[in-house]
Design a protein around this motif. Structure first.
Motif, PDB file in Angstrom:
ATOM      1  N   CYS A  15       0.827  -1.224   0.000  1.00  0.00           N
ATOM      2  CA  CYS A  15       0.000   0.000   0.000  1.00  0.00           C
ATOM      3  C   CYS A  15       0.856   1.266   0.000  1.00  0.00           C
ATOM      4  O   CYS A  15       0.394   2.331  -0.408  1.00  0.00           O
ATOM      5  CB  CYS A  15      -0.934   0.023   1.206  1.00  0.00           C
ATOM      6  SG  CYS A  15      -2.179  -1.260   1.167  1.00  0.00           S
ATOM      7  N   LEU A  16       2.092   1.129   0.461  1.00  0.00           N
ATOM      8  CA  LEU A  16       2.990   2.296   0.493  1.00  0.00           C
ATOM      9  C   LEU A  16       3.669   2.534  -0.864  1.00  0.00           C
ATOM     10  O   LEU A  16       4.235   3.604  -1.090  1.00  0.00           O
ATOM     11  CB  LEU A  16       4.069   2.096   1.554  1.00  0.00           C
ATOM     12  CG  LEU A  16       3.774   2.595   2.960  1.00  0.00           C
ATOM     13  CD1 LEU A  16       4.982   2.347   3.844  1.00  0.00           C
ATOM     14  CD2 LEU A  16       3.423   4.086   2.992  1.00  0.00           C
ATOM     15  N   VAL A  17       3.608   1.536  -1.753  1.00  0.00           N
ATOM     16  CA  VAL A  17       4.307   1.644  -3.043  1.00  0.00           C
ATOM     17  C   VAL A  17       3.888   2.899  -3.834  1.00  0.00           C
ATOM     18  O   VAL A  17       4.753   3.635  -4.312  1.00  0.00           O
ATOM     19  CB  VAL A  17       4.159   0.339  -3.866  1.00  0.00           C
ATOM     20  CG1 VAL A  17       4.629   0.520  -5.304  1.00  0.00           C
ATOM     21  CG2 VAL A  17       4.920  -0.788  -3.195  1.00  0.00           C
ATOM     22  N   PRO A  18       2.564   3.198  -3.962  1.00  0.00           N
ATOM     23  CA  PRO A  18       2.207   4.409  -4.718  1.00  0.00           C
ATOM     24  C   PRO A  18       2.840   5.676  -4.138  1.00  0.00           C
ATOM     25  O   PRO A  18       3.228   6.576  -4.881  1.00  0.00           O
ATOM     26  CB  PRO A  18       0.674   4.477  -4.599  1.00  0.00           C
ATOM     27  CG  PRO A  18       0.239   3.104  -4.244  1.00  0.00           C
ATOM     28  CD  PRO A  18       1.362   2.469  -3.497  1.00  0.00           C
ATOM     29  N   PHE A  19       2.971   5.701  -2.802  1.00  0.00           N
ATOM     30  CA  PHE A  19       3.578   6.865  -2.152  1.00  0.00           C
ATOM     31  C   PHE A  19       5.070   6.951  -2.503  1.00  0.00           C
ATOM     32  O   PHE A  19       5.582   8.023  -2.851  1.00  0.00           O
ATOM     33  CB  PHE A  19       3.371   6.752  -0.635  1.00  0.00           C
ATOM     34  CG  PHE A  19       4.025   7.842   0.148  1.00  0.00           C
ATOM     35  CD1 PHE A  19       3.665   9.171  -0.053  1.00  0.00           C
ATOM     36  CD2 PHE A  19       5.001   7.561   1.100  1.00  0.00           C
ATOM     37  CE1 PHE A  19       4.273  10.197   0.673  1.00  0.00           C
ATOM     38  CE2 PHE A  19       5.612   8.566   1.826  1.00  0.00           C
ATOM     39  CZ  PHE A  19       5.243   9.887   1.604  1.00  0.00           C
ATOM     40  N   LEU A  20       5.740   5.796  -2.464  1.00  0.00           N
ATOM     41  CA  LEU A  20       7.176   5.785  -2.783  1.00  0.00           C
ATOM     42  C   LEU A  20       7.393   6.134  -4.256  1.00  0.00           C
ATOM     43  O   LEU A  20       8.329   6.855  -4.602  1.00  0.00           O
ATOM     44  CB  LEU A  20       7.788   4.419  -2.444  1.00  0.00           C
ATOM     45  CG  LEU A  20       7.690   4.039  -0.960  1.00  0.00           C
ATOM     46  CD1 LEU A  20       8.244   2.648  -0.720  1.00  0.00           C
ATOM     47  CD2 LEU A  20       8.438   5.060  -0.094  1.00  0.00           C
ATOM     48  N   LEU A  21       6.497   5.634  -5.118  1.00  0.00           N
ATOM     49  CA  LEU A  21       6.609   5.946  -6.549  1.00  0.00           C
ATOM     50  C   LEU A  21       6.361   7.433  -6.807  1.00  0.00           C
ATOM     51  O   LEU A  21       6.870   8.000  -7.777  1.00  0.00           O
ATOM     52  CB  LEU A  21       5.621   5.109  -7.369  1.00  0.00           C
ATOM     53  CG  LEU A  21       5.956   3.627  -7.485  1.00  0.00           C
ATOM     54  CD1 LEU A  21       4.867   2.896  -8.264  1.00  0.00           C
ATOM     55  CD2 LEU A  21       7.306   3.412  -8.144  1.00  0.00           C
ATOM     56  N   LEU A  22       5.588   8.047  -5.911  1.00  0.00           N
ATOM     57  CA  LEU A  22       5.320   9.486  -6.028  1.00  0.00           C
ATOM     58  C   LEU A  22       6.568  10.281  -5.608  1.00  0.00           C
ATOM     59  O   LEU A  22       6.901  11.309  -6.207  1.00  0.00           O
ATOM     60  CB  LEU A  22       4.126   9.833  -5.126  1.00  0.00           C
ATOM     61  CG  LEU A  22       3.598  11.251  -5.135  1.00  0.00           C
ATOM     62  CD1 LEU A  22       2.988  11.570  -6.496  1.00  0.00           C
ATOM     63  CD2 LEU A  22       2.531  11.421  -4.060  1.00  0.00           C
ATOM     64  N   LEU A  23       7.248   9.755  -4.571  1.00  0.00           N
ATOM     65  CA  LEU A  23       8.434  10.460  -4.074  1.00  0.00           C
ATOM     66  C   LEU A  23       9.605  10.344  -5.045  1.00  0.00           C
ATOM     67  O   LEU A  23      10.442  11.245  -5.151  1.00  0.00           O
ATOM     68  CB  LEU A  23       8.870   9.884  -2.722  1.00  0.00           C
ATOM     69  CG  LEU A  23       7.987  10.166  -1.504  1.00  0.00           C
ATOM     70  CD1 LEU A  23       8.653   9.617  -0.258  1.00  0.00           C
ATOM     71  CD2 LEU A  23       7.754  11.667  -1.321  1.00  0.00           C
ATOM     72  N   TRP A  24       9.653   9.202  -5.752  1.00  0.00           N
ATOM     73  CA  TRP A  24      10.809   8.884  -6.585  1.00  0.00           C
ATOM     74  C   TRP A  24      11.170   9.989  -7.593  1.00  0.00           C
ATOM     75  O   TRP A  24      12.331  10.451  -7.601  1.00  0.00           O
ATOM     76  CB  TRP A  24      10.575   7.526  -7.259  1.00  0.00           C
ATOM     77  CG  TRP A  24      11.620   7.152  -8.272  1.00  0.00           C
ATOM     78  CD1 TRP A  24      11.432   6.950  -9.594  1.00  0.00           C
ATOM     79  CD2 TRP A  24      13.010   6.947  -8.034  1.00  0.00           C
ATOM     80  NE1 TRP A  24      12.604   6.629 -10.215  1.00  0.00           N
ATOM     81  CE2 TRP A  24      13.593   6.620  -9.271  1.00  0.00           C
ATOM     82  CE3 TRP A  24      13.827   7.015  -6.895  1.00  0.00           C
ATOM     83  CZ2 TRP A  24      14.957   6.363  -9.414  1.00  0.00           C
ATOM     84  CZ3 TRP A  24      15.195   6.761  -7.026  1.00  0.00           C
ATOM     85  CH2 TRP A  24      15.737   6.434  -8.281  1.00  0.00           C
ATOM     86  N   PRO A  25      10.228  10.507  -8.420  1.00  0.00           N
ATOM     87  CA  PRO A  25      10.624  11.559  -9.370  1.00  0.00           C
ATOM     88  C   PRO A  25      11.110  12.838  -8.690  1.00  0.00           C
ATOM     89  O   PRO A  25      11.981  13.524  -9.231  1.00  0.00           O
ATOM     90  CB  PRO A  25       9.358  11.827 -10.189  1.00  0.00           C
ATOM     91  CG  PRO A  25       8.268  11.087  -9.558  1.00  0.00           C
ATOM     92  CD  PRO A  25       8.833  10.095  -8.607  1.00  0.00           C
ATOM     93  N   PHE A  26      10.591  13.110  -7.482  1.00  0.00           N
ATOM     94  CA  PHE A  26      11.048  14.313  -6.771  1.00  0.00           C
ATOM     95  C   PHE A  26      12.478  14.120  -6.270  1.00  0.00           C
ATOM     96  O   PHE A  26      13.295  15.028  -6.311  1.00  0.00           O
ATOM     97  CB  PHE A  26      10.102  14.641  -5.599  1.00  0.00           C
ATOM     98  CG  PHE A  26       8.804  15.198  -6.087  1.00  0.00           C
ATOM     99  CD1 PHE A  26       8.686  16.543  -6.411  1.00  0.00           C
ATOM    100  CD2 PHE A  26       7.712  14.378  -6.289  1.00  0.00           C
ATOM    101  CE1 PHE A  26       7.497  17.052  -6.902  1.00  0.00           C
ATOM    102  CE2 PHE A  26       6.527  14.879  -6.771  1.00  0.00           C
ATOM    103  CZ  PHE A  26       6.416  16.217  -7.087  1.00  0.00           C
ATOM    104  N   TRP A  27      12.749  12.890  -5.841  1.00  0.00           N
ATOM    105  CA  TRP A  27      14.113  12.548  -5.411  1.00  0.00           C
ATOM    106  C   TRP A  27      15.062  12.691  -6.595  1.00  0.00           C
ATOM    107  O   TRP A  27      16.153  13.269  -6.479  1.00  0.00           O
ATOM    108  CB  TRP A  27      14.110  11.118  -4.856  1.00  0.00           C
ATOM    109  CG  TRP A  27      15.480  10.584  -4.545  1.00  0.00           C
ATOM    110  CD1 TRP A  27      16.154   9.611  -5.222  1.00  0.00           C
ATOM    111  CD2 TRP A  27      16.345  11.013  -3.488  1.00  0.00           C
ATOM    112  NE1 TRP A  27      17.373   9.396  -4.665  1.00  0.00           N
ATOM    113  CE2 TRP A  27      17.519  10.252  -3.582  1.00  0.00           C
ATOM    114  CE3 TRP A  27      16.236  11.967  -2.468  1.00  0.00           C
ATOM    115  CZ2 TRP A  27      18.587  10.407  -2.707  1.00  0.00           C
ATOM    116  CZ3 TRP A  27      17.301  12.119  -1.591  1.00  0.00           C
ATOM    117  CH2 TRP A  27      18.451  11.351  -1.719  1.00  0.00           C
TER     118      TRP A  27
END
Ligand code: HEM
Length: 222
Positions: A15-27
């Motif tokens: 369930c946290l994957v969409p959140f991490l995928l959201l953070l990834w491009p910002f990182w």
């Protein structure tokens, strides 16, 4: 397997994957200065992503009862609270993106937009309905409120999902296929409930007090 603690841990991570995928491009943007995924408008990117995951998690949460009954898997109930809380987590991100990045913390701008744009009014309504559900999601609240009252309150999730679908339908400009698809899924899930409710009037009798111990195991709103 459905009763295992590890399944819950794995589902939490998923369930946290969409959140991490959201953070990834910002990182990527911070470290390399280049993130084409974000497009020309990163705020729009986050708003769309978090909005989409809110509606998906709401519908996934509403799938638990039909799946539990159809496949006779009572242990599926263990996952419902977590999935519902993830819907709330994503709607908080969605709301905060709009309030912080779009409205710059201005309460007056926020209310002006709520009054001006009907899709924002509907989104706020959905958010306002999810708030008490998240607050009262613990076993302590089930005990404090009494199971019947708590169960009635938690039926708000149906209306929050409906508000989410209308919000989405109202905001799209031309292609309404996706909001209609989510609306159709919600309609099927609600028709299933109406059908089951009509089939078994005995289920409407008040639940025994013993069931009101934990939102994981008690018979939560169907
Ligand atoms: C139950 C609550 C909510 C749900 C299910 C929801 C869902 C969605 C969905 C699915 C989208 C479209 C995503 C896409 O285009 O791919 C969206 C967009 C949006 N939502 Fe929400 N939302 C909710 C609450 C809110 C709230 C509380 C606000 C702010 C007050 C809000 C503001 C927006 C904005 C500004 C957009 C983008 C509109 C645009 O494209 O111009 N939403 N939401």
């Amino acid at each position: 397997m459905l009763g295992s603690r590890w399944t819950k841990v794995v589902l939490f991570a998923v369930c946290l994957v969409p959140f991490l995928l959201l953070l990834w491009p910002f990182w990527k943007l911070v470290t390399t200065g280049y993130a084409p995924e974000l497009g020309a408008n990163p705020v729009e990117y986050i708003t769309h992503d978090t909005g989409t995951w809110t509606i998906r998690f709401l519908l996934i949460t509403l799938c638990i009862t039909p799946l539990r009954k159809i496949f006779n898997q009572p242990k599926l109930t263990r996952y419902r609270r977590m999935l519902g809380l993830f819907a709330f987590f994503y709607v908080c991100l969605h709301f905060m993106t709009w309030f912080i990045l779009d409205k710059s913390f201005s309460l007056s701008d926020m209310w002006a937009d709520v009054l001006k744009r009907r899709f924002i009014t509907m989104g706020m309504l959905g958010f306002a309905m999810l708030l008490p559900l998240a607050i009262t999601s613990t076993a302590g609240w089930v005990r404090r409120m009494g199971f019947a009252k708590w169960q009635r309150l938690h039926r708000l999730i149906y209306f929050a999902a409906l508000a989410g679908v209308i919000h989405y339908y109202w905001l799209v400009k031309s292609d309404v296929r996706l909001p209609l698809m989510y609306g159709a899924i919600l309609a099927v899930l609600m028709l299933y409930r109406v059908f089951m409710w009509k089939q078994a009037p005995a289920r409407r009798a008040p639940a025994p007090r013993a069931a009101a111990t934990s939102p994981n195991t008690a018979s939560l709103p169907d």
